[in-house]
Design a protein around this motif. Sequence first.
Motif, PDB file in Angstrom:
ATOM      1  N   ASP A  72       0.814  -1.230   0.000  1.00 57.80           N
ATOM      2  CA  ASP A  72       0.000   0.000   0.000  1.00 57.80           C
ATOM      3  C   ASP A  72       0.844   1.275   0.000  1.00 57.80           C
ATOM      4  N   TYR A  73       2.129   1.133  -0.289  1.00 61.05           N
ATOM      5  CA  TYR A  73       3.004   2.302  -0.295  1.00 61.05           C
ATOM      6  C   TYR A  73       4.134   2.013  -1.259  1.00 61.05           C
ATOM      7  N   LEU A 117      14.856   9.261  -0.138  1.00 60.39           N
ATOM      8  CA  LEU A 117      13.505   9.258  -0.700  1.00 60.39           C
ATOM      9  C   LEU A 117      13.341  10.393  -1.699  1.00 60.39           C
ATOM     10  N   ARG A 148       0.625   6.266  -2.902  1.00 62.44           N
ATOM     11  CA  ARG A 148      -0.241   5.231  -2.356  1.00 62.44           C
ATOM     12  C   ARG A 148      -1.233   4.829  -3.431  1.00 62.44           C
ATOM     13  N   SER A 151       5.823  -1.482   0.148  1.00 60.34           N
ATOM     14  CA  SER A 151       5.670  -1.786   1.569  1.00 60.34           C
ATOM     15  C   SER A 151       4.237  -2.204   1.855  1.00 60.34           C
ATOM     16  N   SER A 152       4.100  -3.127   2.799  1.00 59.69           N
ATOM     17  CA  SER A 152       2.769  -3.571   3.226  1.00 59.69           C
ATOM     18  C   SER A 152       2.313  -2.784   4.443  1.00 59.69           C
ATOM     19  N   PRO A 153       1.021  -2.763   4.686  1.00 57.64           N
ATOM     20  CA  PRO A 153       0.544  -2.159   5.941  1.00 57.64           C
ATOM     21  C   PRO A 153       1.067  -2.955   7.124  1.00 57.64           C
ATOM     22  N   GLY A 154       1.168  -2.334   8.243  1.00 58.17           N
ATOM     23  CA  GLY A 154       1.653  -3.040   9.420  1.00 58.17           C
ATOM     24  C   GLY A 154       2.589  -2.164  10.202  1.00 58.17           C
ATOM     25  N   GLY A 184       7.292  -1.246   8.894  1.00 61.56           N
ATOM     26  CA  GLY A 184       7.866  -0.299   7.943  1.00 61.56           C
ATOM     27  C   GLY A 184       8.817  -0.909   6.937  1.00 61.56           C
ATOM     28  N   LEU A 190      10.610  -2.338   3.717  1.00 69.02           N
ATOM     29  CA  LEU A 190      10.512  -2.064   2.283  1.00 69.02           C
ATOM     30  C   LEU A 190      11.098  -3.228   1.497  1.00 69.02           C
TER      31      LEU A 190
END
Lengths: 112, 113
Positions: free
Chosen positions: B31-32, B46, B51, B93-96, B99, B101
């Motif tokens: 989701d990122y 970065l 998103r 990256s997944s939710p959770g 953090g 990557l």
Amino acid sequence: NAGVTQTPKFRILKIGQSMTLQCTQDMNHNYMYWYRQDPGMGLKLIYYSVGAGITDKGEVPNGYNVSRSTTEDFPLRLELAAPSQTSVYFCASTLGGSREQYFGPGTRLTVT
Amino acid sequence: QQQVKQSPQSLIVQKGGISIINCAYENTAFDYFPWYQQFPGKGPALLIAIRPDVSEKKEGRFTISFNKSAKQFSLHIMDSQPGDSATYFCAASSPGNTGKLIFGQGTTLQVKP
């Protein structure tokens, strides 16, 4: 703020030697990460920590160990260096809830 | 194995041209999607992130295009400059609460004057 600092910048190890790569951040970030970067392979996560006293394995943890006794420091330990550990190592940190990771300048390690 | 596949491995563009780097992912839970820029001898930094609830994000000369159905996203650098010469990494990256990557393999961009 110095951000994320790593020492040493360069190191040559002989096979079987051990060493600790140091990483310190002064941003009060609770999450910290160790990556290795090999040509054409991107960055691979070795270990990570979501807070002092909490560590977990990433994608490529074999041959490495970590500890996190303080918020600021996250050292990476190589116990028996092997040529396959020749790489550039990056430490990164972020504040929990933010996805932006801040990287240190890296440590270039050669094992011969 | 969660993967992010990046192409091309290297790219040469003339000054003023458009640089395009592509990434594809497998895990629909991501989701990122950030892009990092790395100059020689430095750590990645970065550049821009998106998103999946938007299809495009623009910051100056840098644009991310996102295609959720195709599970692909790309970085466009408009009016490329020699100072843009660097290695670019996409990531996901997944939710959770970790953090973590997952990075692509990287693209080395050279912008010729």
